[in-house]
Design a protein around this motif. Structure first.
Motif, PDB file in Angstrom:
ATOM      1  N   GLU A  39     -10.390 -10.061   6.802  1.00 23.44           N
ATOM      2  CA  GLU A  39     -11.684  -9.442   6.524  1.00 23.44           C
ATOM      3  C   GLU A  39     -12.658 -10.528   6.090  1.00 23.44           C
ATOM      4  O   GLU A  39     -12.259 -11.633   5.733  1.00 23.44           O
ATOM      5  CB  GLU A  39     -11.567  -8.380   5.430  1.00 23.44           C
ATOM      6  CG  GLU A  39     -11.184  -8.955   4.066  1.00 23.44           C
ATOM      7  CD  GLU A  39     -11.233  -7.935   2.948  1.00 23.44           C
ATOM      8  OE1 GLU A  39     -11.557  -6.763   3.214  1.00 23.44           O
ATOM      9  OE2 GLU A  39     -10.937  -8.310   1.792  1.00 23.44           O
ATOM     10  N   ARG A  96      -7.006 -11.275   2.926  1.00 20.60           N
ATOM     11  CA  ARG A  96      -8.084 -10.545   2.253  1.00 20.60           C
ATOM     12  C   ARG A  96      -8.997 -11.512   1.503  1.00 20.60           C
ATOM     13  O   ARG A  96      -8.614 -12.627   1.177  1.00 20.60           O
ATOM     14  CB  ARG A  96      -7.492  -9.507   1.296  1.00 20.60           C
ATOM     15  CG  ARG A  96      -6.638  -8.472   2.007  1.00 20.60           C
ATOM     16  CD  ARG A  96      -6.175  -7.369   1.080  1.00 20.60           C
ATOM     17  NE  ARG A  96      -5.225  -7.852   0.089  1.00 20.60           N
ATOM     18  CZ  ARG A  96      -4.663  -7.095  -0.848  1.00 20.60           C
ATOM     19  NH1 ARG A  96      -4.974  -5.806  -0.921  1.00 20.60           N
ATOM     20  NH2 ARG A  96      -3.806  -7.601  -1.706  1.00 20.60           N
ATOM     21  N   ILE A 146       0.868  -1.179   0.000  1.00 20.40           N
ATOM     22  CA  ILE A 146       0.000   0.000   0.000  1.00 20.40           C
ATOM     23  C   ILE A 146       0.901   1.224   0.000  1.00 20.40           C
ATOM     24  O   ILE A 146       1.640   1.455   0.963  1.00 20.40           O
ATOM     25  CB  ILE A 146      -0.933   0.041   1.225  1.00 20.40           C
ATOM     26  CG1 ILE A 146      -1.844  -1.182   1.276  1.00 20.40           C
ATOM     27  CG2 ILE A 146      -1.788   1.318   1.195  1.00 20.40           C
ATOM     28  CD1 ILE A 146      -2.746  -1.209   2.505  1.00 20.40           C
ATOM     29  N   ASP A 147       0.856   1.983  -1.091  1.00 21.12           N
ATOM     30  CA  ASP A 147       1.666   3.200  -1.206  1.00 21.12           C
ATOM     31  C   ASP A 147       3.128   2.941  -0.863  1.00 21.12           C
ATOM     32  O   ASP A 147       3.775   3.718  -0.146  1.00 21.12           O
ATOM     33  CB  ASP A 147       1.107   4.301  -0.297  1.00 21.12           C
ATOM     34  CG  ASP A 147      -0.285   4.748  -0.719  1.00 21.12           C
ATOM     35  OD1 ASP A 147      -0.593   4.652  -1.914  1.00 21.12           O
ATOM     36  OD2 ASP A 147      -1.055   5.181   0.157  1.00 21.12           O
ATOM     37  N   ASP A 168     -11.265   7.814   4.350  1.00 19.72           N
ATOM     38  CA  ASP A 168     -11.414   8.524   3.081  1.00 19.72           C
ATOM     39  C   ASP A 168     -12.085   9.883   3.279  1.00 19.72           C
ATOM     40  O   ASP A 168     -11.672  10.890   2.680  1.00 19.72           O
ATOM     41  CB  ASP A 168     -12.236   7.678   2.112  1.00 19.72           C
ATOM     42  CG  ASP A 168     -12.442   8.373   0.776  1.00 19.72           C
ATOM     43  OD1 ASP A 168     -11.450   8.583   0.059  1.00 19.72           O
ATOM     44  OD2 ASP A 168     -13.606   8.713   0.462  1.00 19.72           O
ATOM     45  N   GLY A 220     -12.784   2.345   6.513  1.00 18.73           N
ATOM     46  CA  GLY A 220     -12.194   2.899   5.298  1.00 18.73           C
ATOM     47  C   GLY A 220     -12.910   4.149   4.822  1.00 18.73           C
ATOM     48  O   GLY A 220     -12.279   5.092   4.329  1.00 18.73           O
ATOM     49  N   ASP A 221     -14.240   4.178   4.990  1.00 18.98           N
ATOM     50  CA  ASP A 221     -15.003   5.355   4.596  1.00 18.98           C
ATOM     51  C   ASP A 221     -14.678   6.547   5.494  1.00 18.98           C
ATOM     52  O   ASP A 221     -14.632   7.688   5.037  1.00 18.98           O
ATOM     53  CB  ASP A 221     -16.497   5.054   4.659  1.00 18.98           C
ATOM     54  CG  ASP A 221     -16.927   4.099   3.566  1.00 18.98           C
ATOM     55  OD1 ASP A 221     -17.196   4.572   2.449  1.00 18.98           O
ATOM     56  OD2 ASP A 221     -16.965   2.889   3.818  1.00 18.98           O
ATOM     57  N   ASP A 268      -6.841  -2.085   5.677  1.00 15.65           N
ATOM     58  CA  ASP A 268      -6.345  -0.866   5.047  1.00 15.65           C
ATOM     59  C   ASP A 268      -5.159  -0.354   5.841  1.00 15.65           C
ATOM     60  O   ASP A 268      -4.809  -0.889   6.907  1.00 15.65           O
ATOM     61  CB  ASP A 268      -7.446   0.197   4.939  1.00 15.65           C
ATOM     62  CG  ASP A 268      -8.074   0.539   6.274  1.00 15.65           C
ATOM     63  OD1 ASP A 268      -7.362   0.538   7.300  1.00 15.65           O
ATOM     64  OD2 ASP A 268      -9.280   0.812   6.309  1.00 15.65           O
ATOM     65  N   GLU A 269      -4.521   0.680   5.317  1.00 11.16           N
ATOM     66  CA  GLU A 269      -3.264   1.146   5.908  1.00 11.16           C
ATOM     67  C   GLU A 269      -3.451   1.634   7.344  1.00 11.16           C
ATOM     68  O   GLU A 269      -2.602   1.391   8.206  1.00 11.16           O
ATOM     69  CB  GLU A 269      -2.658   2.250   5.050  1.00 11.16           C
ATOM     70  CG  GLU A 269      -1.272   2.670   5.514  1.00 11.16           C
ATOM     71  CD  GLU A 269      -0.617   3.661   4.582  1.00 11.16           C
ATOM     72  OE1 GLU A 269       0.585   3.947   4.780  1.00 11.16           O
ATOM     73  OE2 GLU A 269      -1.298   4.163   3.659  1.00 11.16           O
ATOM     74  N   CYS A 297     -11.708  -4.003   7.085  1.00  9.64           N
ATOM     75  CA  CYS A 297     -10.801  -2.904   7.439  1.00  9.64           C
ATOM     76  C   CYS A 297      -9.342  -3.262   7.189  1.00  9.64           C
ATOM     77  O   CYS A 297      -8.455  -2.827   7.935  1.00  9.64           O
ATOM     78  CB  CYS A 297     -11.019  -2.472   8.877  1.00  9.64           C
ATOM     79  SG  CYS A 297     -10.613  -3.733  10.096  1.00  9.64           S
ATOM     80  N   ARG A 303     -17.941  -1.782   1.560  1.00 11.24           N
ATOM     81  CA  ARG A 303     -17.439  -3.140   1.367  1.00 11.24           C
ATOM     82  C   ARG A 303     -17.926  -4.065   2.483  1.00 11.24           C
ATOM     83  O   ARG A 303     -18.264  -5.227   2.227  1.00 11.24           O
ATOM     84  CB  ARG A 303     -15.909  -3.125   1.324  1.00 11.24           C
ATOM     85  CG  ARG A 303     -15.279  -4.512   1.103  1.00 11.24           C
ATOM     86  CD  ARG A 303     -13.783  -4.407   0.865  1.00 11.24           C
ATOM     87  NE  ARG A 303     -13.157  -5.712   0.724  1.00 11.24           N
ATOM     88  CZ  ARG A 303     -13.153  -6.443  -0.382  1.00 11.24           C
ATOM     89  NH1 ARG A 303     -13.762  -5.982  -1.459  1.00 11.24           N
ATOM     90  NH2 ARG A 303     -12.543  -7.610  -0.426  1.00 11.24           N
TER      91      ARG A 303
END
Length: 416
Positions: A224, A57, A48-49, A114, A110-111, A191-192, A189, A71
Motif C-alpha cells: 500500500e 504496509r 487478521i482474525d 465495511d 475497505g470502505d 485487508d483480508e 487495500c 486511508r
C-alpha cells in the motif's frame, strides 16, 4: 463562447520539479529511495482474525485519517504535500492552471467491505461512504487541498494506473491544458478481502517474498502507499528558478488483448508500450541506460516482461541496460506502483544509481543487452524507462531523461 481550437500548438517540454512518497519503505521520497536502492524489504507477516498474511504496509506514518477521509486519501494527501513542498509550492501558477491526475486501482475497497458488513447487520451506513469509496476520491481530495481548478482526472487501469496517471498529466502540461500537475497514485487495500482474493487467484508469493526475475519466484507481495510527482512546464519552471529532477520525454500505451490477468509469453503489450514511449520521445532503444521494470515476482509476468525488454534492446550498442525491479522491496502497490516506480526512475537518474532488486538470488538468463541488477549499481544514467502492466492486459511506459538545453525552447510542434 468556446475558445478557438489550438491548431499547430507547440508541444511544451515537461520537467519533474517535485517528488513525494508515503510507502512501505518510509514516509518520504528520500527515505523510500534510500531503502529501495539497498533492496530492503518492507514485507512482514501479520494476523487478521486469526489468519496469517504477508504484506508490505505503511506502518505508523501518523496519517491524518478522519471519519470523512479514507486511508487511501490520507496517503495521497501526505505524498502530495511533500511533492508540493519539494517543488517550492504552486503559488506561481493560478488555480485554473493547476491540474491533478491521481490514480487508484480499487479506491476505498475497505470502505466497501465495511459497508457490506453494516448492511448485513442492519446498521446505518456512514454519510461519507460514497465519497470514501469512489475510485477518484484521492484525486478529488488532492485537487481540493492544493486548489487545482484545472483538469482533474483519475486512471483506474489496475496496476498500470499510476503510470497512466503520470502519462496523462504529461499530456495535459505538454499540450498547454495546464502549467503544472500533481500526478501519481494511491492505494490502501491491504485487508483480508484483497489478500484472500489475490491468494485465491494464485497471485501471491507462496513463501512470503516477492522475487522479481528470480528462478524461484512464485507471486507478488501486496503493498500500500502513495507517490506523487509535480510535472511542470519547463519554461515556467526555469522562470521561477525551480530545480528540475528530470525531463519526462515520452509516454506510451499497449494492450495485450489475450487474457484478463495473464500476459502473452512474448510480452507484446509491454513491448508496444515501450516502443510507443520511445517514439514519443524520439529516442532509439540504444539510449536507455536503466529500466525500472514492472516485474512483481509472478512466474508468467516476469518472464513475459523480460522477453519484451530483450526484444526492445536487441542489437543495443554500448553497455547493457541495467534492469531492476523495486517491488521486491516495496511490495506491489497496485494502482500506485507505477507512480512510485516513476519516482524511483527519476531518482536513479539524479543519483546515477540503479537500485538493487530485493530477493534476486538466481536471476533468469538473459539473451540480449540486459543486465538484471542484483545489488545497487552506480553508472552515469541519462535515460530511464519505467514500465507498468495491469489486469485487463493494459501496459504503460514512461521515458525520463536528464534535463539538457535551454528549458525555454519549445520541444516540438503538434499537427493535431
Amino acid at each position: 463562447m468556446l475558445p478557438p481550437p489550438r491548431l499547430h500548438q507547440p508541444l511544451r517540454r515537461v520537467v519533474v520539479t517535485g517528488l513525494g512518497c508515503a510507502s512501505p519503505l518510509g514516509g518520504t521520497a528520500a527515505e523510500s529511495w534510500r531503502r529501495a536502492q539497498r533492496g530492503e524489504s518492507a514485507a512482514a507477516r501479520f494476523d487478521i482474525d486469526g489468519a496469517s498474511f504477508v504484506a508490505a504496509r505503511c506502518g505508523d506514518l501518523a496519517l491524518d485519517e478522519k471519519r470523512e477521509k479514507a486511508r487511501v486519501v490520507a496517503l495521497a494527501l501526505r505524498a502530495a504535500a511533500e511533492a508540493v513542498r519539494d517543488a517550492g509550492g504552486l503559488e506561481a501558477h493560478a488555480p485554473a492552471r493547476r491540474g491533478a491526475s491521481i490514480a487508484s486501482g480499487v479506491g476505498g475497497l475497505g470502505d466497501i467491505v465495511d459497508a457490506a458488513h453494516r448492511v448485513a447487520e442492519g446498521k446505518k451506513l456512514s454519510p461519507f461512504f460514497v465519497p470514501r469509496a469512489l475510485c477518484n476520491t484521492a484525486a478529488g481530495a488532492v485537487s481540493l487541498e492544493h486548489a487545482c481548478a484545472g483538469p482533474v482526472q483519475t486512471s483506474a487501469a489496475a496496476c498500470a494506473a499510476g503510470a497512466q496517471a503520470v502519462g496523462d498529466a504529461f499530456r495535459l502540461v505538454q499540450r498547454g491544458d495546464c502549467d503544472v500537475a500533481l500526478c501519481g497514485g494511491a492505494e490502501a487495500c491491504v485487508d483480508e478481502v484483497a489478500l484472500r482474493g489475490f491468494a485465491r487467484m494464485g497471485a501471491l508469493s507462496r513463501d512470503g517474498a516477492a522475487r522479481p526475475f528470480d528462478a524461484a519466484r512464485s507471486g507478488f507481495v501486496l503493498g500500500e502507499g502513495a507517490a506523487v510527482l509535480v510535472l511542470e512546464d519547463a519554461a515556467s519552471a526555469a522562470r521561477r528558478g525551480a530545480r528540475a529532477y528530470a525531463e519526462l520525454r515520452g509516454y506510451g500505451l499497449g494492450g495485450d488483448a489475450v487474457h484478463m490477468s495473464a500476459p502473452p509469453p512474448d510480452g507484446a503489450g509491454v513491448l508496444r508500450a515501450a516502443r510507443a514511449a520511445l517514439g514519443d520521445a524520439n529516442f532509439e532503444p540504444d539510449l536507455i541506460d536503466h529500466v525500472n521494470a514492472h516485474a512483481a515476482g509472478t512466474p508468467a509476468g516476469d518472464a513475459a516482461e523480460l522477453a519484451a525488454l530483450e526484444a526492445l534492446l536487441e542489437g543495443r550498442r554500448g553497455d547493457d541496460a541495467l534492469v531492476a525491479s523495486t517491488k521486491g522491496a516495496t511490495g506491489h502497490l497496485l494502482g500506485a506502483a507505477g507512480a512510485l516506480e516513476a519516482c524511483f526512475a527519476v531518482l536513479a537518474l539524479r543519483d546515477g544509481l540503479a537500485p538493487a532488486t530485493a530477493h534476486l538470488a538466481a536471476p533468469l538468463p538473459t539473451s540480449a543487452r540486459v543486465t538484471l541488477v542484483v545489488e545497487a549499481t552506480r553508472r552515469d544514467l541519462r535515460v530511464a524507462l519505467s514500465t507498468s502492466s495491469g489486469f485487463g492486459g493494459t501496459n504503460a511506459a514512461l521515458v525520463f531523461s536528464h534535463v539538457s538545453g535551454d528549458l525555454g525552447v519549445e520541444a516540438r510542434v503538434s499537427v493535431l
